[in-house]
Write a protein that holds these residues in place. Structure first.
Motif, short mmCIF file in Angstrom:
data_model
loop_
_atom_site.label_atom_id
_atom_site.label_comp_id
_atom_site.label_asym_id
_atom_site.label_seq_id
_atom_site.Cartn_x
_atom_site.Cartn_y
_atom_site.Cartn_z
N ARG A 8 25.11 44.98 51.20
CA ARG A 8 25.80 43.73 51.53
C ARG A 8 25.39 42.62 50.58
O ARG A 8 24.23 42.50 50.21
CB ARG A 8 25.48 43.33 52.96
CG ARG A 8 26.10 44.24 53.96
CD ARG A 8 25.94 43.79 55.36
NE ARG A 8 25.05 42.65 55.52
CZ ARG A 8 24.53 42.28 56.66
NH1 ARG A 8 24.80 42.93 57.74
NH2 ARG A 8 23.72 41.25 56.74
N ASN A 9 26.35 41.79 50.21
CA ASN A 9 26.08 40.61 49.40
C ASN A 9 26.04 39.39 50.30
O ASN A 9 26.82 39.28 51.23
CB ASN A 9 27.17 40.41 48.34
CG ASN A 9 27.15 41.49 47.30
OD1 ASN A 9 26.11 42.04 47.00
ND2 ASN A 9 28.30 41.79 46.75
N THR A 10 25.17 38.45 49.97
CA THR A 10 25.15 37.21 50.72
C THR A 10 26.28 36.32 50.21
O THR A 10 26.81 36.52 49.12
CB THR A 10 23.81 36.46 50.53
OG1 THR A 10 23.70 36.08 49.16
CG2 THR A 10 22.64 37.33 50.95
N ALA A 11 26.65 35.33 50.99
CA ALA A 11 27.72 34.41 50.59
C ALA A 11 27.34 33.70 49.29
O ALA A 11 28.19 33.50 48.42
CB ALA A 11 27.98 33.40 51.70
N ALA A 12 26.09 33.35 49.13
CA ALA A 12 25.65 32.66 47.91
C ALA A 12 25.83 33.57 46.68
O ALA A 12 26.25 33.10 45.62
CB ALA A 12 24.19 32.23 48.04
N VAL A 14 28.03 36.01 46.35
CA VAL A 14 29.46 36.14 46.11
C VAL A 14 29.98 34.90 45.41
O VAL A 14 30.69 34.98 44.41
CB VAL A 14 30.24 36.39 47.43
CG1 VAL A 14 31.73 36.32 47.20
CG2 VAL A 14 29.85 37.74 48.01
N LEU A 15 29.64 33.73 45.91
CA LEU A 15 30.11 32.48 45.32
C LEU A 15 29.56 32.26 43.91
O LEU A 15 30.24 31.71 43.06
CB LEU A 15 29.78 31.29 46.22
CG LEU A 15 30.52 31.27 47.55
CD1 LEU A 15 30.02 30.12 48.42
CD2 LEU A 15 32.02 31.17 47.35
N ALA A 16 28.34 32.68 43.66
CA ALA A 16 27.76 32.54 42.32
C ALA A 16 28.55 33.34 41.29
O ALA A 16 28.63 32.95 40.13
CB ALA A 16 26.30 32.99 42.34
N GLY A 17 29.15 34.41 41.71
CA GLY A 17 29.94 35.22 40.80
C GLY A 17 31.24 34.57 40.38
O GLY A 17 31.90 35.01 39.43
N PHE A 18 31.65 33.49 41.03
CA PHE A 18 32.91 32.81 40.71
C PHE A 18 32.75 31.68 39.72
O PHE A 18 33.73 31.04 39.35
CB PHE A 18 33.57 32.26 41.98
CG PHE A 18 34.02 33.33 42.92
CD1 PHE A 18 34.78 34.39 42.48
CD2 PHE A 18 33.68 33.27 44.26
CE1 PHE A 18 35.19 35.37 43.34
CE2 PHE A 18 34.10 34.25 45.14
CZ PHE A 18 34.86 35.31 44.68
N HIS A 19 31.57 31.39 39.28
CA HIS A 19 31.33 30.27 38.36
C HIS A 19 32.18 30.43 37.10
O HIS A 19 32.12 31.43 36.42
CB HIS A 19 29.85 30.20 37.98
CG HIS A 19 29.54 29.07 37.07
ND1 HIS A 19 29.57 27.77 37.50
CD2 HIS A 19 29.21 29.04 35.76
CE1 HIS A 19 29.28 26.99 36.48
NE2 HIS A 19 29.04 27.75 35.43
N GLY A 20 33.02 29.45 36.82
CA GLY A 20 33.84 29.46 35.61
C GLY A 20 35.14 30.23 35.71
O GLY A 20 35.85 30.36 34.73
N LEU A 21 35.48 30.76 36.87
CA LEU A 21 36.73 31.51 37.02
C LEU A 21 37.88 30.59 37.39
O LEU A 21 37.70 29.60 38.09
CB LEU A 21 36.59 32.58 38.10
CG LEU A 21 35.67 33.75 37.83
CD1 LEU A 21 35.64 34.68 39.04
CD2 LEU A 21 36.10 34.52 36.60
N SER A 22 39.08 30.93 36.92
CA SER A 22 40.27 30.20 37.35
C SER A 22 40.59 30.57 38.79
O SER A 22 40.07 31.55 39.32
CB SER A 22 41.45 30.55 36.45
OG SER A 22 41.85 31.90 36.70
#
Length: 72
Positions: A8-12, A14-22
């Motif tokens: 399982r991934n934590t919400a943090a 998951v959200l860290a993986g979106f840095h810089g994405l459209s």
């Protein structure tokens, strides 16, 4: 259920993986993640015998969910 608890991934995370994405890339990433999560849940709900009937074992579930499974 050890596999599930360790994967399982934590919400943090998951959200860290979106840095810089459209926005479109973010939506596509979330869609892919959700499809993989659903696949893992459905395959995990099968018994070992049912998995064997379709040529899988518990160790293959993650690879199948990620689309990386290759028959031996």
């Amino acid at each position: 259920m050890t596999f599930y608890a360790e994967s399982r991934n934590t919400a943090a995370e998951v959200l860290a993986g979106f840095h810089g994405l459209s926005l479109g890339a973010m939506v596509a990433t979330l869609k892919t993640w959700n499809e993989q999560r659903t696949t893992r849940a459905q395959l995990s709900a099968l018994s070992d015998r049912e998995l064997a009937d379709i040529g899988l074992d518990r160790a293959d579930i993650d690879a199948v969910a990620k689309g990386r499974f290759r028959r031996r």
